[in-house]
Enzyme design. Structure first.
Site, short mmCIF file in Angstrom:
data_model
loop_
_atom_site.label_atom_id
_atom_site.label_comp_id
_atom_site.label_asym_id
_atom_site.label_seq_id
_atom_site.Cartn_x
_atom_site.Cartn_y
_atom_site.Cartn_z
N HIS A 1 -3.85 -4.99 -0.04
CA HIS A 1 -3.38 -5.53 1.23
C HIS A 1 -3.44 -7.05 1.22
CE1 HIS A 1 -3.08 -1.76 3.54
NE2 HIS A 1 -4.02 -1.35 2.72
N CYS B 1 0.84 -1.21 0.00
CA CYS B 1 0.00 0.00 0.00
C CYS B 1 0.88 1.26 0.00
CB CYS B 1 -0.99 -0.04 1.17
SG CYS B 1 -2.35 1.15 0.98
N GLU C 1 -2.44 -9.02 3.44
CA GLU C 1 -2.78 -9.49 4.79
C GLU C 1 -4.28 -9.42 5.08
OE1 GLU C 1 -2.39 -5.05 5.37
OE2 GLU C 1 -1.54 -6.57 4.05
#
Length: 192
Positions: free
Chosen positions: A174, A76, A176
């Site tokens: 993202h 990001c 994650e």
């Protein structure tokens, strides 16, 4: 050992939690020796470009990151700060990628937030991942398309969803927070 760069950016803990779920050992640090000697480095980020760059400069991390030789993953804002410059706060980045970061035109809701499709994979980091996969984005600024683009997303206009140059990998989305696809991407990165 994986070093997650500490610089007061957001999403650091969620990246570490994602690595823990994969059984990967990591440390959140701004220590130069630990970062230089790590097997892999992750440069996450959620925040505002100019204030974040000031923190990186104060710690000298803006000089260290471009010199790293092991696999490095920017996420990001981390990806955006690895670029040449950013319209957010008229910020000069680290220049790893010779790419401009621009604000989305006000033709739709900004920020671009939620799940969206990525395609046109051009990196081994996408091994085992189906074209036209959905991942999770939260951003108001985008990286232009370039020779370093390794996947594309379309929101208002086509932009670089990910980049790669030498040992530097970067994702606007993202991983994650991107479920099984994100976990697979992180696992692929860990194998480099």
């Amino acid at each position: 050992m994986i070093a997650i760069i500490k610089y007061n950016g957001g999403n650091v803990s969620s990246v570490q939690n994602a690595l823990n779920r994969l059984g990967a050992e990591s440390i959140i640090t701004d220590d130069f020796e630990l970062i230089k000697n790590a097997d892999k480095v992750i440069f996450p980020g959620v925040g505002e470009a100019s204030s974040t760059m000031k923190i990186l400069k104060k710690k000298g991390l803006d000089q260290l990151i471009p010199t790293l030789k092991q696999p490095v993953l920017g996420i990001c804002l981390g990806m955006q700060l690895m670029c040449k410059n950013n319209e957010e706060g008229n910020t000069v980045g680290m220049g790893i990628f010779d790419i401009n970061v621009k604000k989305f035109p006000a033709e739709d809701i900004i920020p671009h937030m939620g799940w969206n499709t990525i395609s046109e994979f051009k990196s081994t980091i996408y091994s085992g991942i189906k074209e036209e996969s959905d991942v999770y984005f939260v951003h108001s600024f985008y990286c232009e398309l370039s020779e370093n683009t390794t996947s594309v997303c379309d929101y208002i206009l086509p932009f670089s969803a990910s980049l790669q140059k030498d040992n530097f990998y970067a994702m606007q989305f993202h991983p994650e927070k991107s479920g099984k696809i994100g976990s697979q991407l992180l696992q692929n990165f860990l194998k480099f």
